[in-house]
Structures are given as C-alpha cells and as structure tokens.
Design an enzyme around this catalytic site. Structure first.
Site, PDB file in Angstrom:
ATOM      1  N   HIS A 106      49.696  36.647  75.263  1.00  0.00           N
ATOM      2  CA  HIS A 106      49.304  35.393  75.902  1.00  0.00           C
ATOM      3  C   HIS A 106      48.687  35.598  77.288  1.00  0.00           C
ATOM      4  O   HIS A 106      48.218  34.644  77.906  1.00  0.00           O
ATOM      5  CB  HIS A 106      50.513  34.455  76.021  1.00  0.00           C
ATOM      6  CG  HIS A 106      50.932  33.847  74.723  1.00  0.00           C
ATOM      7  ND1 HIS A 106      51.723  34.517  73.822  1.00  0.00           N
ATOM      8  CD2 HIS A 106      50.660  32.638  74.175  1.00  0.00           C
ATOM      9  CE1 HIS A 106      51.934  33.739  72.775  1.00  0.00           C
ATOM     10  NE2 HIS A 106      51.301  32.599  72.957  1.00  0.00           N
ATOM     11  N   ALA A 107      48.678  36.823  77.791  1.00  0.00           N
ATOM     12  CA  ALA A 107      48.092  37.087  79.104  1.00  0.00           C
ATOM     13  C   ALA A 107      46.585  36.862  79.107  1.00  0.00           C
ATOM     14  O   ALA A 107      45.975  36.801  80.174  1.00  0.00           O
ATOM     15  CB  ALA A 107      48.430  38.500  79.571  1.00  0.00           C
TER      16      ALA A 107
END
Length: 171
Positions: A106-107
């Site tokens: 999700h970065a």
C-alpha cells in the site's frame, strides 16, 4: 555487496506492516548501509499487530539531500504518511534527485501523493491498482518493478526481490 557510504531512510507511521519495514531495514544494515527510521511527530510507531519501532529522526528536521534512498513500507501506514506534508515532500525530493525511491504494498499511495509515477512502470498491492493507474502509472503485476530510480513491489512474499533491487540500485 557493501554499502558503507550509503544513508537510507525508512519511513514509519502507525499500522505499518512488520516485515515490510524490518526486513529491508535489516538487509540494508547487513549490507553496511546506515539506516535511519523517520517519523512525523512521534518517537515510536506500532505495526498493525502492535510491534514497536523507534524513530531515529523527525522527518521535518532532516535534509533529504543527506539521504541516498528512501524505503516506504506498506500496511495501512502509508494512508497516514501521506497526511504529513514533510513525508510527501521528502519522497518527492528524493525522486527529483533521481535517488532510489522504493515502496511495497500500500506504500504506492505515497508515490501517488508525491506525484512521481506519471508515465512510469510500477506495481503495488492489487487493491490500490486503480489509484496507481489514475495517478498516471503503468501498473503491472510483477514481484518487483524497477523503472529508473523507482522500485516497487506488491506483497511481503516479494521482499527478497525488492531488497535485492534496492541494494543493486545503491551499489
């Protein structure tokens, strides 16, 4: 590979994914790099499972020019990270300097918020694919994608390839 002259930032926020922060941190230390965990206002952050990580410096007090790369772990932490202007500006500054900017899972949200993926080949956790595409990225489903100085991976199982790519970029 030895990286004794390299200084790498790893960003931290609450709800980080344990392996995605600690695995690269330990691999980079093992390779000889100086690693600094950077936060935004707190001294300690906790993973989604409650594991603590201490912060070496507050991101508002460091100079991006003092770093050779940044690693951004996933989990739900990136949703909090992108709310800190200094974190987003730090990522953008390293990208503008064409230094390695590496994210996993999700970065990719941080890369979107820093507006650094337009026209670039990237990957991420599948659920944020639309965010990456809408930000102009050419999203692919591969364990690690290297497009110039940008390095991206999807999930914890990709960490070996992710870390090899980061170390290669710094060598």
């Amino acid at each position: 590979m030895s990286l004794p002259d390299k200084h790498v930032a790893i960003l931290a926020e609450d709800n980080y994914q344990e392996l995605e922060l600690h695995y690269p941190r330990l691999r980079l230390i093992e390779a000889g790099a100086r690693v600094s965990v950077l936060g935004a206002g707190k001294h300690t952050y906790h993973s989604g499972k409650g594991y603590a990580v201490g912060v070496d410096d507050d991101i508002s007090e460091v100079d991006p020019g003092d770093f050779d790369a940044v690693v951004i772990p996933g989990g739900m932490a990136p949703d909090r990270m992108r709310r800190h202007r200094h974190m987003v500006d730090f990522v953008r500054a390293l990208s503008e300097a064409e230094k390695p900017v590496a994210w996993i899972c999700h970065a990719g949200w941080m890369a979107v918020s820093a507006d650094i993926i337009r026209g670039r080949r990237v990957t991420s956790f599948a659920s944020i694919r639309d965010d990456m595409v809408n930000a102009g990225g050419d999203w692919v489903d591969e364990e690690v994608v290297v497009d110039g100085h940008l390095i991206s991976s999807r999930v914890p199982d990709d960490l070996p390839a992710f870390c090899r790519a980061i170390i290669q970029a710094l060598s």
